[in-house]
Design an enzyme around this catalytic site. Structure first.
Site, PDB file in Angstrom:
ATOM      1  N   SER A  40       0.839  -1.199   0.000  1.00 48.37           N
ATOM      2  CA  SER A  40       0.000   0.000   0.000  1.00 48.37           C
ATOM      3  C   SER A  40       0.873   1.248   0.000  1.00 48.37           C
ATOM      4  CB  SER A  40      -0.914   0.012   1.228  1.00 48.37           C
ATOM      5  OG  SER A  40      -0.168   0.275   2.408  1.00 48.37           O
ATOM      6  N   SER A  42       0.943   3.816   2.190  1.00 51.19           N
ATOM      7  CA  SER A  42       0.951   4.549   3.458  1.00 51.19           C
ATOM      8  C   SER A  42       2.325   5.099   3.837  1.00 51.19           C
ATOM      9  CB  SER A  42       0.433   3.666   4.587  1.00 51.19           C
ATOM     10  OG  SER A  42       1.338   2.617   4.882  1.00 51.19           O
ATOM     11  N   LYS A 119       5.449   0.840   9.402  1.00 46.73           N
ATOM     12  CA  LYS A 119       5.246   2.268   9.677  1.00 46.73           C
ATOM     13  C   LYS A 119       6.542   2.824  10.262  1.00 46.73           C
ATOM     14  CE  LYS A 119       0.722   1.895   8.913  1.00 46.73           C
ATOM     15  NZ  LYS A 119       0.074   2.465   7.697  1.00 46.73           N
ATOM     16  N   SER A 227      -2.910   6.894   5.808  1.00 51.48           N
ATOM     17  CA  SER A 227      -2.309   5.873   6.666  1.00 51.48           C
ATOM     18  C   SER A 227      -3.181   5.613   7.883  1.00 51.48           C
ATOM     19  CB  SER A 227      -0.913   6.320   7.118  1.00 51.48           C
ATOM     20  OG  SER A 227      -0.350   5.388   8.023  1.00 51.48           O
TER      21      SER A 227
END
Length: 279
Positions: A40, A42, A119, A227
Protein backbone atom coordinates in the site's frame (compact mmCIF):
# COMPACT_ATOMS: atom_id res chain seq x y z
CA UNK A 1 15.26 -53.88 -10.45
CA UNK A 2 18.47 -51.90 -10.27
CA UNK A 3 17.02 -49.11 -12.41
CA UNK A 4 13.84 -49.05 -10.28
CA UNK A 5 15.92 -48.82 -7.12
CA UNK A 6 17.92 -46.00 -8.68
CA UNK A 7 14.71 -44.13 -9.48
CA UNK A 8 13.38 -44.33 -5.91
CA UNK A 9 16.79 -43.38 -4.58
CA UNK A 10 16.82 -40.27 -6.78
CA UNK A 11 13.30 -39.35 -5.65
CA UNK A 12 14.30 -39.76 -2.00
CA UNK A 13 17.36 -37.58 -2.49
CA UNK A 14 15.18 -34.91 -4.09
CA UNK A 15 12.73 -35.02 -1.17
CA UNK A 16 15.59 -34.70 1.32
CA UNK A 17 17.06 -31.78 -0.62
CA UNK A 18 13.71 -29.95 -0.64
CA UNK A 19 13.20 -30.66 3.07
CA UNK A 20 16.59 -29.30 4.09
CA UNK A 21 16.20 -26.29 1.77
CA UNK A 22 12.84 -25.43 3.34
CA UNK A 23 14.21 -25.97 6.85
CA UNK A 24 17.22 -23.72 6.23
CA UNK A 25 15.00 -21.06 4.61
CA UNK A 26 12.61 -21.21 7.57
CA UNK A 27 15.44 -20.82 10.08
CA UNK A 28 16.94 -17.97 8.06
CA UNK A 29 13.59 -16.18 7.90
CA UNK A 30 12.84 -16.73 11.59
CA UNK A 31 16.22 -15.65 12.97
CA UNK A 32 17.84 -13.25 10.54
CA UNK A 33 15.80 -11.59 7.79
CA UNK A 34 12.17 -11.65 6.68
CA UNK A 35 11.12 -10.62 3.17
CA UNK A 36 8.44 -7.92 2.96
CA UNK A 37 6.60 -6.59 -0.09
CA UNK A 38 5.07 -3.12 0.20
CA UNK A 39 1.34 -3.52 -0.65
CA UNK A 40 0.00 0.00 0.00
CA UNK A 41 0.95 3.67 -0.25
CA UNK A 42 0.95 4.55 3.46
CA UNK A 43 4.74 5.06 3.53
CA UNK A 44 5.19 7.12 0.33
CA UNK A 45 7.54 8.46 -0.74
CA UNK A 46 9.96 6.65 1.57
CA UNK A 47 8.54 3.35 0.37
CA UNK A 48 6.52 2.87 -2.81
CA UNK A 49 4.00 0.18 -3.66
CA UNK A 50 6.00 -2.70 -5.13
CA UNK A 51 9.20 -2.11 -3.14
CA UNK A 52 10.68 -5.38 -1.89
CA UNK A 53 12.90 -5.42 1.17
CA UNK A 54 14.33 -7.65 3.87
CA UNK A 55 13.50 -6.90 7.51
CA UNK A 56 16.41 -7.17 9.93
CA UNK A 57 15.11 -9.30 12.82
CA UNK A 58 18.34 -9.17 14.81
CA UNK A 59 17.92 -5.47 15.60
CA UNK A 60 15.23 -5.81 18.27
CA UNK A 61 15.74 -9.42 19.34
CA UNK A 62 13.08 -12.10 19.26
CA UNK A 63 9.52 -12.73 20.46
CA UNK A 64 6.59 -14.84 19.33
CA UNK A 65 6.09 -12.34 16.47
CA UNK A 66 9.49 -13.31 15.07
CA UNK A 67 8.06 -16.63 13.90
CA UNK A 68 6.75 -16.42 10.33
CA UNK A 69 3.07 -16.77 9.54
CA UNK A 70 2.29 -19.05 6.60
CA UNK A 71 -0.82 -17.90 4.74
CA UNK A 72 -1.66 -19.57 1.42
CA UNK A 73 -5.36 -18.88 1.04
CA UNK A 74 -5.51 -20.64 -2.32
CA UNK A 75 -4.55 -23.91 -0.63
CA UNK A 76 -6.44 -23.31 2.60
CA UNK A 77 -3.23 -22.91 4.61
CA UNK A 78 -3.35 -20.32 7.41
CA UNK A 79 -0.70 -20.97 10.06
CA UNK A 80 -0.25 -17.97 12.32
CA UNK A 81 2.97 -17.07 14.12
CA UNK A 82 1.09 -17.43 17.39
CA UNK A 83 0.22 -21.04 16.48
CA UNK A 84 3.95 -21.79 16.25
CA UNK A 85 5.47 -19.59 18.94
CA UNK A 86 2.49 -18.64 21.09
CA UNK A 87 4.26 -20.02 24.16
CA UNK A 88 6.46 -16.88 24.06
CA UNK A 89 3.45 -14.53 24.07
CA UNK A 90 1.99 -12.70 27.03
CA UNK A 91 4.78 -10.92 28.89
CA UNK A 92 5.68 -8.17 26.36
CA UNK A 93 9.38 -9.03 26.54
CA UNK A 94 11.94 -10.23 24.01
CA UNK A 95 14.90 -12.57 23.90
CA UNK A 96 18.17 -10.70 23.21
CA UNK A 97 15.96 -7.61 23.02
CA UNK A 98 17.21 -4.35 21.57
CA UNK A 99 15.49 -1.00 21.99
CA UNK A 100 14.07 0.61 18.84
CA UNK A 101 14.93 4.22 18.13
CA UNK A 102 12.67 7.09 17.19
CA UNK A 103 12.55 7.36 13.41
CA UNK A 104 13.09 3.64 12.70
CA UNK A 105 10.97 2.17 9.91
CA UNK A 106 9.53 -0.88 11.62
CA UNK A 107 7.65 -3.98 10.53
CA UNK A 108 5.36 -5.18 13.30
CA UNK A 109 2.48 -7.51 13.96
CA UNK A 110 -0.90 -5.78 14.13
CA UNK A 111 -2.16 -6.02 17.74
CA UNK A 112 -5.62 -7.25 16.66
CA UNK A 113 -5.44 -8.91 13.23
CA UNK A 114 -1.94 -10.39 13.38
CA UNK A 115 -1.11 -9.04 9.92
CA UNK A 116 2.33 -7.56 9.24
CA UNK A 117 2.39 -3.74 8.98
CA UNK A 118 5.17 -1.27 8.23
CA UNK A 119 5.25 2.27 9.68
CA UNK A 120 7.67 4.78 11.16
CA UNK A 121 8.19 4.81 14.91
CA UNK A 122 7.59 8.37 16.15
CA UNK A 123 6.55 7.90 19.79
CA UNK A 124 8.53 6.10 22.50
CA UNK A 125 7.20 4.78 25.83
CA UNK A 126 6.29 7.70 28.09
CA UNK A 127 5.97 10.22 25.23
CA UNK A 128 2.95 12.36 24.47
CA UNK A 129 2.00 12.56 20.79
CA UNK A 130 -0.51 14.87 19.12
CA UNK A 131 -1.35 16.26 15.69
CA UNK A 132 -2.21 19.97 15.49
CA UNK A 133 -3.11 21.45 12.10
CA UNK A 134 -1.22 18.63 10.37
CA UNK A 135 1.99 19.08 12.38
CA UNK A 136 3.30 16.30 14.61
CA UNK A 137 3.82 17.34 18.24
CA UNK A 138 6.05 15.22 20.49
CA UNK A 139 6.12 15.95 24.22
CA UNK A 140 4.38 19.26 23.62
CA UNK A 141 6.78 20.58 20.95
CA UNK A 142 6.23 20.63 17.16
CA UNK A 143 8.71 18.73 15.02
CA UNK A 144 10.88 20.64 12.54
CA UNK A 145 9.36 20.91 9.06
CA UNK A 146 10.90 22.14 5.82
CA UNK A 147 9.03 22.40 2.53
CA UNK A 148 10.52 20.17 -0.16
CA UNK A 149 8.44 20.73 -3.27
CA UNK A 150 5.77 18.44 -4.66
CA UNK A 151 5.58 14.67 -4.99
CA UNK A 152 4.10 13.74 -8.38
CA UNK A 153 2.84 10.35 -9.50
CA UNK A 154 0.50 9.10 -12.21
CA UNK A 155 -3.12 8.71 -11.26
CA UNK A 156 -3.74 5.02 -11.96
CA UNK A 157 -4.52 1.82 -10.13
CA UNK A 158 -1.42 0.74 -8.25
CA UNK A 159 -0.05 -2.59 -7.08
CA UNK A 160 -1.86 -5.89 -6.45
CA UNK A 161 -4.70 -4.13 -4.59
CA UNK A 162 -5.37 -1.87 -7.59
CA UNK A 163 -6.06 1.28 -5.57
CA UNK A 164 -5.56 4.74 -7.11
CA UNK A 165 -3.67 7.37 -5.05
CA UNK A 166 -5.21 10.37 -3.28
CA UNK A 167 -4.31 13.72 -4.82
CA UNK A 168 -3.99 17.21 -3.39
CA UNK A 169 -4.71 18.81 -6.77
CA UNK A 170 -8.32 17.63 -6.74
CA UNK A 171 -10.04 15.00 -8.85
CA UNK A 172 -7.84 14.11 -11.81
CA UNK A 173 -8.42 11.63 -14.59
CA UNK A 174 -6.55 8.41 -15.34
CA UNK A 175 -3.02 9.09 -16.55
CA UNK A 176 -2.92 12.64 -15.15
CA UNK A 177 -0.42 13.96 -12.62
CA UNK A 178 -1.44 13.35 -9.01
CA UNK A 179 0.28 15.78 -6.65
CA UNK A 180 0.96 15.92 -2.92
CA UNK A 181 2.89 18.45 -0.85
CA UNK A 182 6.22 17.07 0.33
CA UNK A 183 8.11 18.17 3.43
CA UNK A 184 11.21 17.12 5.32
CA UNK A 185 10.31 16.22 8.90
CA UNK A 186 13.04 16.11 11.57
CA UNK A 187 12.17 14.19 14.73
CA UNK A 188 13.69 14.77 18.18
CA UNK A 189 17.06 13.07 18.04
CA UNK A 190 17.80 14.25 14.51
CA UNK A 191 16.21 11.67 12.19
CA UNK A 192 14.98 13.39 8.99
CA UNK A 193 12.69 11.92 6.35
CA UNK A 194 10.10 12.91 3.78
CA UNK A 195 6.40 13.13 4.59
CA UNK A 196 3.50 13.75 2.21
CA UNK A 197 0.35 15.75 2.89
CA UNK A 198 -2.94 16.49 1.19
CA UNK A 199 -3.82 20.00 2.28
CA UNK A 200 -7.58 19.59 1.98
CA UNK A 201 -7.78 16.21 3.74
CA UNK A 202 -8.28 16.64 7.49
CA UNK A 203 -8.96 13.06 8.59
CA UNK A 204 -6.30 12.92 11.33
CA UNK A 205 -4.58 16.32 11.12
CA UNK A 206 -5.99 17.35 14.51
CA UNK A 207 -6.12 14.84 17.35
CA UNK A 208 -6.23 14.64 21.09
CA UNK A 209 -3.10 13.95 23.12
CA UNK A 210 -1.90 10.34 23.06
CA UNK A 211 0.04 9.11 26.12
CA UNK A 212 2.27 6.24 24.96
CA UNK A 213 2.21 3.50 27.63
CA UNK A 214 5.34 1.76 28.90
CA UNK A 215 6.34 -1.13 26.68
CA UNK A 216 4.47 0.32 23.68
CA UNK A 217 5.22 2.50 20.64
CA UNK A 218 3.40 5.04 18.48
CA UNK A 219 3.61 4.38 14.73
CA UNK A 220 2.74 6.65 11.80
CA UNK A 221 2.88 6.39 8.02
CA UNK A 222 4.96 8.95 6.11
CA UNK A 223 2.02 9.47 3.73
CA UNK A 224 0.19 11.24 6.53
CA UNK A 225 -3.26 11.55 4.97
CA UNK A 226 -3.35 7.98 3.69
CA UNK A 227 -2.31 5.87 6.67
CA UNK A 228 -4.29 3.94 9.25
CA UNK A 229 -1.78 4.01 12.10
CA UNK A 230 -1.52 4.70 15.84
CA UNK A 231 -3.70 7.80 15.48
CA UNK A 232 -6.62 5.40 15.03
CA UNK A 233 -7.72 2.71 17.52
CA UNK A 234 -7.89 -0.89 16.38
CA UNK A 235 -11.69 -0.66 16.54
CA UNK A 236 -11.54 1.98 13.78
CA UNK A 237 -9.15 0.01 11.57
CA UNK A 238 -5.95 1.55 12.99
CA UNK A 239 -3.15 -0.07 14.95
CA UNK A 240 -3.34 1.80 18.27
CA UNK A 241 -0.28 1.50 20.50
CA UNK A 242 2.04 -1.30 19.37
CA UNK A 243 3.45 -3.59 22.10
CA UNK A 244 7.20 -4.21 22.26
CA UNK A 245 6.74 -7.94 21.68
CA UNK A 246 4.87 -7.26 18.42
CA UNK A 247 7.91 -5.74 16.72
CA UNK A 248 9.31 -7.97 13.99
CA UNK A 249 12.30 -5.98 12.78
CA UNK A 250 13.73 -2.85 11.19
CA UNK A 251 13.59 -2.11 7.47
CA UNK A 252 17.00 -0.83 6.36
CA UNK A 253 17.28 -1.18 2.58
CA UNK A 254 15.11 -1.72 -0.50
CA UNK A 255 16.37 -4.70 -2.50
CA UNK A 256 14.07 -4.62 -5.53
CA UNK A 257 11.16 -2.55 -6.82
CA UNK A 258 8.43 -2.95 -9.41
CA UNK A 259 5.66 -0.49 -10.26
CA UNK A 260 3.47 -3.10 -11.99
CA UNK A 261 0.62 -5.27 -10.78
CA UNK A 262 3.08 -8.19 -10.87
CA UNK A 263 6.85 -8.45 -10.42
CA UNK A 264 6.86 -10.46 -13.66
CA UNK A 265 6.16 -7.26 -15.61
CA UNK A 266 9.85 -6.51 -16.14
CA UNK A 267 9.12 -3.27 -18.00
CA UNK A 268 7.79 -1.80 -14.73
CA UNK A 269 10.93 -2.55 -12.69
CA UNK A 270 12.39 0.52 -10.94
CA UNK A 271 16.14 -0.08 -11.10
CA UNK A 272 16.88 3.31 -9.50
CA UNK A 273 15.47 1.93 -6.21
CA UNK A 274 17.55 -1.26 -6.08
CA UNK A 275 19.61 -1.47 -2.84
CA UNK A 276 18.41 1.99 -1.79
CA UNK A 277 18.87 2.78 1.90
CA UNK A 278 15.68 3.52 3.84
CA UNK A 279 15.86 6.83 5.69
Amino acid sequence: MASEGGFFSAVWETIKTIFWALLIAGIFRTIFFQPFWIPSGSMKDTLLIGDFLFVNKMTYGYSYASCPSVRLQRFGINIDAQDICGFLDGDNTRILGGEPERGDVVVFRHPATGQDYIKRLVGLPGDTVQMIDGVLQINGAPVELEDDGVFVETYERQGPEGRPPRCENGAVGPGADCEKSRQIETLPGGTSHHILNIGTYRGADDTGVFHVPEGHYFMMGDNRDNSLDSRFPVTAGGVGFVPYENLIGRADRIMFSSAGRSMLFFWTWRSDRYFKAIE
